[in-house]
Design a protein around this motif. Structure first.
Motif, PDB file in Angstrom:
ATOM      1  N   SER A   1       0.958  -1.161  -0.075  1.00 58.49           N
ATOM      2  CA  SER A   1       0.318  -0.207  -0.287  1.00 58.49           C
ATOM      3  C   SER A   1       0.875   1.051   0.525  1.00 58.49           C
ATOM      4  O   SER A   1       1.898   1.651   1.237  1.00 58.49           O
ATOM      5  N   PRO A   2       0.731   1.994  -1.250  1.00 57.41           N
ATOM      6  CA  PRO A   2       1.794   3.139  -1.229  1.00 57.41           C
ATOM      7  C   PRO A   2       1.136   4.400   0.154  1.00 57.41           C
ATOM      8  O   PRO A   2       1.776   5.461   0.790  1.00 57.41           O
ATOM      9  N   PHE A   3       0.048   4.006   0.284  1.00 60.21           N
ATOM     10  CA  PHE A   3      -0.163   5.261   1.696  1.00 60.21           C
ATOM     11  C   PHE A   3       0.245   4.882   3.086  1.00 60.21           C
ATOM     12  O   PHE A   3       1.392   5.490   3.648  1.00 60.21           O
ATOM     13  N   SER A   4       0.432   3.444   3.146  1.00 55.63           N
ATOM     14  CA  SER A   4       1.078   3.125   4.561  1.00 55.63           C
ATOM     15  C   SER A   4       2.528   2.078   4.251  1.00 55.63           C
ATOM     16  O   SER A   4       2.806   3.539   5.179  1.00 55.63           O
ATOM     17  N   ARG A   5       2.862   2.560   3.215  1.00 59.10           N
ATOM     18  CA  ARG A   5       4.801   2.999   2.850  1.00 59.10           C
ATOM     19  C   ARG A   5       4.953   4.967   3.352  1.00 59.10           C
ATOM     20  O   ARG A   5       5.818   5.262   3.731  1.00 59.10           O
ATOM     21  N   LYS A   6       4.024   5.594   2.986  1.00 56.50           N
ATOM     22  CA  LYS A   6       4.180   6.725   2.957  1.00 56.50           C
ATOM     23  C   LYS A   6       4.442   7.358   4.629  1.00 56.50           C
ATOM     24  O   LYS A   6       5.503   7.615   5.021  1.00 56.50           O
TER      25      LYS A   6
ATOM     26  N   ILE B   1       8.733  12.344  -0.407  1.00 54.92           N
ATOM     27  CA  ILE B   1       8.100  10.267   0.137  1.00 54.92           C
ATOM     28  C   ILE B   1       7.037   9.679  -0.132  1.00 54.92           C
ATOM     29  O   ILE B   1       6.233   8.208  -0.596  1.00 54.92           O
ATOM     30  N   THR B   2       5.783  10.665  -0.954  1.00 55.81           N
ATOM     31  CA  THR B   2       4.973  10.617  -1.005  1.00 55.81           C
ATOM     32  C   THR B   2       5.229   9.591  -2.642  1.00 55.81           C
ATOM     33  O   THR B   2       4.677   8.799  -2.597  1.00 55.81           O
ATOM     34  N   ALA B   3       5.560  10.770  -3.519  1.00 55.36           N
ATOM     35  CA  ALA B   3       5.929   9.997  -4.791  1.00 55.36           C
ATOM     36  C   ALA B   3       6.473   9.011  -4.849  1.00 55.36           C
ATOM     37  O   ALA B   3       6.127   7.708  -5.332  1.00 55.36           O
ATOM     38  N   ALA B   4       7.692   8.513  -3.687  1.00 61.41           N
ATOM     39  CA  ALA B   4       9.115   7.658  -3.269  1.00 61.41           C
ATOM     40  C   ALA B   4       7.941   6.867  -2.929  1.00 61.41           C
ATOM     41  O   ALA B   4       8.374   4.999  -3.366  1.00 61.41           O
ATOM     42  N   ALA B   5       7.439   6.698  -2.201  1.00 60.31           N
ATOM     43  CA  ALA B   5       6.243   5.270  -1.715  1.00 60.31           C
ATOM     44  C   ALA B   5       5.327   4.867  -3.090  1.00 60.31           C
ATOM     45  O   ALA B   5       5.387   3.122  -2.828  1.00 60.31           O
ATOM     46  N   HIS B   6       4.709   5.597  -3.354  1.00 60.94           N
ATOM     47  CA  HIS B   6       3.975   4.575  -4.832  1.00 60.94           C
ATOM     48  C   HIS B   6       5.154   4.102  -5.822  1.00 60.94           C
ATOM     49  O   HIS B   6       4.622   3.351  -6.466  1.00 60.94           O
ATOM     50  N   ILE B   7       6.508   5.034  -6.189  1.00 59.79           N
ATOM     51  CA  ILE B   7       6.947   4.453  -6.550  1.00 59.79           C
ATOM     52  C   ILE B   7       7.623   2.567  -6.377  1.00 59.79           C
ATOM     53  O   ILE B   7       8.449   1.764  -7.034  1.00 59.79           O
ATOM     54  N   SER B   8       7.887   3.435  -5.239  1.00 60.18           N
ATOM     55  CA  SER B   8       8.550   2.078  -4.439  1.00 60.18           C
ATOM     56  C   SER B   8       7.534   1.077  -4.597  1.00 60.18           C
ATOM     57  O   SER B   8       8.135   0.086  -5.555  1.00 60.18           O
TER      58      SER B   8
END
Lengths: 222, 222
Positions: free
Chosen positions: B10-15, B164-171
């Motif tokens: 989940s990109p939102f959790s990763r953020k 951080i948000t961009a990297a969360a989605h990209i990761s």
């Protein structure tokens, strides 16, 4: 002067209109037909979405959450996000509820099928999507009932961005006649209180050419 | 102790994980299989979505934007949203870009088709959706290139929630091997700087059973 680029039924644009009015900030409105992908507009906001707000000092703001957080920081009175950490967390939780969950399950489906497809000539509305939205809305009216049985406004004792966001979404689909008010007394009372605010007057006077407004959209007694 | 309910990709959790680590806040993680609609979890967050963060004082926070705004207010150092009104507007604009536009056009499609359908037995992935996402990502890498050609971090001189948000989605989609890095040198340099931060170490050590990780997911030189 301040300029808001908007679309009439966009719940995100409506939210910003009400916030500006609650804070007594004057603004002009420009309709932006986002599907035209106008070059000058894309230069303002590369996502190509409304709302976009140009402040009197020419600061360009995009996305309703960013716009509302900016307005709250720059013009803190009246407070619309809450005064302490816990209240602010609750307001933002509810804003996300309506902007993400309600939008995905209800507003976006109805606006796409009933309005955008028709105005852009994208074919017949998909009746399954419309029925899904009309079924989903009951969960949300139940949730508003749950909250308003316990609180005067959605997030507590004061009107906040949570109420404004919820009412922005609900007003857009109320224009389509898609809110089954009769079974939801306390949700209806809450919405009647919002409707009677001066900040909501402009929303209630919207008239979209080719899309007749139902009688109860404007009525305070609906 | 602080507890984060999350899902691995989940990109939102990763953020939220990266924000907590940047602010040196300790936390435990609990995987929440949101599709189970667990009663106790719905009581914490009626939307049933991750991330949900339980603070040490038992404050329950839901939705990544609400959680990050709360953490920034409660633990302001290091500053991740910007120090003045204009910087904060730019950070929030970019956060919305990735959480709404990138998510809808790229992350959500790839995670649904490649991961959720497979793990939940919901049928074959829709190759049109996968191809659409793989095509859409180029626009976004172009935009990151545009920004990082002009700024050291996405919103300016300092690392912010935008990065951080961009990297969360990209990761999350890099775990699926779906980021075409070779044509995007300055976007790649930007991501390499994020990858080398201590706050990102936990993201890079994620290993999802049944979903082998590509070699370059972890490599700082990719």
């Amino acid at each position: 002067m301040r300029t808001l680029y908007h679309l009439w039924l966009s719940p995100f644009s409506r939210k910003v209109r009400v916030v500006l009015a609650e804070k007594n900030l004057d603004f002009d409105m420009e309709v932006e037909e986002t599907w035209e992908r106008r070059h000058e507009f894309l230069a303002l906001n590369p996502t190509g979405e409304v709302p976009v707000l140009i402040e009197p000092d020419n600061t360009v703001l995009a996305d309703s959450i960013g716009i509302c957080e900016y307005l709250e920081e720059k013009y803190p009175e009246p407070n619309l996000i809450g005064k302490n950490l816990y209240d602010r967390a609750e307001v933002r939780r509810l804003v996300a509820w309506f902007d993400l969950k309600f939008n995905k399950e209800v507003t976006d489906k109805l606006l796409n099928e009933k309005v955008m497809k028709r105005f852009l000539g994208l074919g017949e509305p998909d009746s399954r999507e419309i029925r899904a939205a009309q079924s989903n809305i009951h969960t949300h009216l139940d949730y508003i009932t749950f909250l308003t049985d316990r609180r005067f406004w959605l997030a507590g004792d004061e009107l906040t961005l949570a109420d404004i966001t919820a009412a922005a979404h609900i007003s857009a689909i109320d224009y389509l006649g898609d809110v089954p008010w009769s079974n939801y007394k306390s949700a209806k009372n809450w919405y009647a209180r919002i409707k009677s605010r001066p900040s909501f007057k402009s929303i209630l006077s919207d008239r979209i050419p080719g899309l007749p407004v139902p009688k109860n959209y404007t009525n305070l007694d609906f």
